[in-house]
Design an enzyme around this catalytic site. Structure first.
Site, PDB file in Angstrom:
ATOM      1  N   ASP A  53      56.743  46.072  49.402  1.00 46.52           N
ATOM      2  CA  ASP A  53      57.406  44.711  48.080  1.00 46.52           C
ATOM      3  C   ASP A  53      56.064  44.462  47.796  1.00 46.52           C
ATOM      4  OD1 ASP A  53      59.702  43.858  46.530  1.00 46.52           O
ATOM      5  OD2 ASP A  53      57.599  42.403  46.605  1.00 46.52           O
ATOM      6  N   TYR A  58      51.013  42.213  41.038  1.00 40.55           N
ATOM      7  CA  TYR A  58      49.940  42.214  41.876  1.00 40.55           C
ATOM      8  C   TYR A  58      48.544  42.369  42.090  1.00 40.55           C
ATOM      9  CZ  TYR A  58      54.913  40.283  44.154  1.00 40.55           C
ATOM     10  OH  TYR A  58      56.288  39.643  43.928  1.00 40.55           O
ATOM     11  N   LYS A  83      56.806  46.338  40.180  1.00 42.60           N
ATOM     12  CA  LYS A  83      58.632  46.028  39.432  1.00 42.60           C
ATOM     13  C   LYS A  83      57.505  45.812  37.914  1.00 42.60           C
ATOM     14  CE  LYS A  83      59.291  42.906  42.898  1.00 42.60           C
ATOM     15  NZ  LYS A  83      58.142  42.444  43.954  1.00 42.60           N
ATOM     16  N   HIS A 116      61.045  42.254  36.722  1.00 43.96           N
ATOM     17  CA  HIS A 116      60.495  41.267  37.375  1.00 43.96           C
ATOM     18  C   HIS A 116      60.968  39.855  37.418  1.00 43.96           C
ATOM     19  CE1 HIS A 116      56.392  40.605  40.043  1.00 43.96           C
ATOM     20  NE2 HIS A 116      57.571  39.678  40.439  1.00 43.96           N
TER      21      HIS A 116
HETATM   22  P1  NDP Z   1      56.663  34.255  52.304  1.00 44.20           P
HETATM   23  O1  NDP Z   1      57.710  32.902  52.145  1.00 44.20           O
HETATM   24  O2  NDP Z   1      56.718  34.960  52.726  1.00 44.20           O
HETATM   25  O3  NDP Z   1      55.253  33.611  52.942  1.00 44.20           O
HETATM   26  C1  NDP Z   1      54.284  33.968  52.540  1.00 44.20           C
HETATM   27  C2  NDP Z   1      53.350  32.869  53.571  1.00 44.20           C
HETATM   28  O4  NDP Z   1      53.879  32.717  55.172  1.00 44.20           O
HETATM   29  C3  NDP Z   1      52.077  33.114  53.671  1.00 44.20           C
HETATM   30  O5  NDP Z   1      50.620  32.021  53.600  1.00 44.20           O
HETATM   31  C4  NDP Z   1      51.981  33.555  54.850  1.00 44.20           C
HETATM   32  O6  NDP Z   1      50.095  33.281  55.711  1.00 44.20           O
HETATM   33  C5  NDP Z   1      52.914  32.672  55.371  1.00 44.20           C
HETATM   34  N1  NDP Z   1      53.291  33.718  57.194  1.00 44.20           N
HETATM   35  C6  NDP Z   1      53.385  35.268  56.804  1.00 44.20           C
HETATM   36  N2  NDP Z   1      54.345  34.421  58.175  1.00 44.20           N
HETATM   37  C7  NDP Z   1      54.431  33.683  59.217  1.00 44.20           C
HETATM   38  C8  NDP Z   1      54.712  32.980  60.080  1.00 44.20           C
HETATM   39  N3  NDP Z   1      55.698  34.007  61.301  1.00 44.20           N
HETATM   40  N4  NDP Z   1      54.302  31.717  60.393  1.00 44.20           N
HETATM   41  C9  NDP Z   1      54.143  31.026  59.355  1.00 44.20           C
HETATM   42  N5  NDP Z   1      53.437  31.163  58.181  1.00 44.20           N
HETATM   43  C10 NDP Z   1      54.228  32.334  58.284  1.00 44.20           C
HETATM   44  O7  NDP Z   1      56.222  34.286  50.633  1.00 44.20           O
HETATM   45  P2  NDP Z   1      55.840  34.908  49.038  1.00 44.20           P
HETATM   46  O8  NDP Z   1      55.816  34.079  47.998  1.00 44.20           O
HETATM   47  O9  NDP Z   1      54.964  35.655  49.512  1.00 44.20           O
HETATM   48  O10 NDP Z   1      57.368  35.595  49.406  1.00 44.20           O
HETATM   49  C11 NDP Z   1      56.967  36.881  49.778  1.00 44.20           C
HETATM   50  C12 NDP Z   1      57.133  37.973  49.280  1.00 44.20           C
HETATM   51  O11 NDP Z   1      58.379  38.049  48.005  1.00 44.20           O
HETATM   52  C13 NDP Z   1      56.219  38.481  48.566  1.00 44.20           C
HETATM   53  O12 NDP Z   1      55.095  39.046  49.046  1.00 44.20           O
HETATM   54  C14 NDP Z   1      56.541  39.239  47.191  1.00 44.20           C
HETATM   55  O13 NDP Z   1      56.338  40.298  48.208  1.00 44.20           O
HETATM   56  C15 NDP Z   1      57.869  38.689  47.070  1.00 44.20           C
HETATM   57  N6  NDP Z   1      57.915  37.887  46.303  1.00 44.20           N
HETATM   58  C16 NDP Z   1      58.640  38.465  44.476  1.00 44.20           C
HETATM   59  C17 NDP Z   1      58.811  37.256  43.843  1.00 44.20           C
HETATM   60  C18 NDP Z   1      59.440  38.061  42.495  1.00 44.20           C
HETATM   61  O14 NDP Z   1      59.426  37.240  41.447  1.00 44.20           O
HETATM   62  N7  NDP Z   1      60.477  39.173  42.806  1.00 44.20           N
HETATM   63  C19 NDP Z   1      58.223  36.057  43.981  1.00 44.20           C
HETATM   64  C20 NDP Z   1      57.640  35.696  45.033  1.00 44.20           C
HETATM   65  C21 NDP Z   1      57.346  37.032  45.929  1.00 44.20           C
HETATM   66  P3  NDP Z   1      49.720  35.013  55.865  1.00 44.20           P
HETATM   67  O15 NDP Z   1      49.494  35.946  55.336  1.00 44.20           O
HETATM   68  O16 NDP Z   1      48.322  34.189  55.768  1.00 44.20           O
HETATM   69  O17 NDP Z   1      50.037  35.178  57.133  1.00 44.20           O
END
Ligand code: NDP
Length: 280
Positions: A53, A58, A83, A116
């Site tokens: 995604d 991004y 998006k 988006h």
């Molecule tokens: P998430 O809820 O997926 O959290 C990501 C964070 O959690 C990062 O800091 C990551 O660190 C950490 N993390 C990942 N796995 C673990 C784990 N197993 N234990 C502890 N910490 C963990 O946040 P996002 O906001 O990134 O949401 C996911 C996806 O959704 C986005 O990447 C995007 O593709 C989408 N999105 C869409 C939006 C929209 O408006 N349509 C808005 C926001 C997000 P690290 O990477 O350092 O491992």
């Protein structure tokens, strides 16, 4: 115990136009273009993810596309979402923005193209352009993101194509049962963004308790909770151990009692912007 419906990383949700969307995908928001996003995508594909995604805003579509091409996995086995950004909607350049995304990705189609955010005064016109993109075959499915019930009703009032997906912030602090029920009733698949509360799941007491009980991690409990609600989930990580950990959610089932306890954590708390009140 295995959920008979969602028991393997290769399982998929069937969208309202018959397209198959994997239940699990890798989110890449805030993964830097270049080696960071390329390595994350390649590793995810190696451990079995088949859905990525991204979004034009991004700034990492180039790296996502490169990693997909270099993975050696046939294109048709990977589900790619991107998006259209808000500014492109305002400038009425959805079709051009779509072509630019394809160009950056180096792909000739995406599996899912999303609006988006519901930019007031523009999103209905954007949706007409999305319908053209679907008709042209440039996207296998089209959908929306951050659309609340009223925004969806507005689209449904005169659309030709019902959105296949609504991608929303969703985790145990934010279930939005009315929105989920509305989407289910209208055959719009819910997809969870920030399913790990942007990393904050590690400090939720009940998730820690259930993690111990099921011999899983708080992240795995939160992701499995998404799946058992019929919600596609796209956790983000650029850390190999976490990318793998987040995919190991198909070999256990949360009991209905514990599902209800998780549902009861819902206080409407958001970690991202509120779709009812955003200004970007
Ligand atoms: P998430 O809820 O997926 O959290 C990501 C964070 O959690 C990062 O800091 C990551 O660190 C950490 N993390 C990942 N796995 C673990 C784990 N197993 N234990 C502890 N910490 C963990 O946040 P996002 O906001 O990134 O949401 C996911 C996806 O959704 C986005 O990447 C995007 O593709 C989408 N999105 C869409 C939006 C929209 O408006 N349509 C808005 C926001 C997000 P690290 O990477 O350092 O491992």
């Amino acid at each position: 115990m295995k959920n008979s419906m969602i028991g393997s990383i290769t399982d998929f949700a069937v969208l309202n136009n018959g397209i198959r969307m994997p239940w699990l995908g890798l989110g890449v928001y805030q993964a830097e273009d270049g080696p960071e996003v390329e390595n994350a995508v390649k590793y995810a594909l190696e451990v079995g993810y088949r859905s990525i995604d991204t979004a034009s805003v991004y700034g990492n579509e180039i790296g996502v596309g490169k990693a997909i091409r270099e993975s050696g996995i046939p294109r048709e086995e990977i589900f790619v979402t991107t998006k259209v950004w808000n500014e492109d909607q305002r400038q009425k350049r959805t079709l051009a923005a779509f072509e630019e995304s394809l160009e950056r990705l180096g792909l000739d189609y995406v599996d899912l193209y999303l609006v988006h955010w519901p930019v007031k005064g523009f999103y209905k016109e954007t949706w007409k352009e999305m319908e053209k993109i679907l008709a042209s075959g440039g996207a296998k499915a089209i959908g929306v993101s951050n659309f609340l019930v009223n925004d969806l009703k507005d689209i449904l009032a005169d659309c030709k194509v019902v959105p296949a997906v609504n991608q929303m912030e969703c985790h145990p602090y934010l279930l939005q049962p009315e929105l989920l029920a509305f989407c289910k009733a209208n055959d719009i698949r819910m997809e969870a963004w920030s399913p790990l509360m942007q990393g904050n799941i590690v400090s939720v007491p009940l998730l820690k308790v259930l993690a111990t009980k099921y011999k899983k991690t708080p992240a795995q409990i939160s992701l499995r909770w998404n799946l058992q609600h019929g919600i596609v989930t796209i956790p983000k990580s650029v850390t190999p151990s976490r990318i793998k950990q987040n995919s190991e959610i198909f070999d256990f089932e949360i009991s209905s009692h514990d599902m209800l306890a998780l549902d009861a954590l819902d206080t409407g708390k958001r970690f991202g912007p509120d779709p009812a009140n955003f200004s970007f």
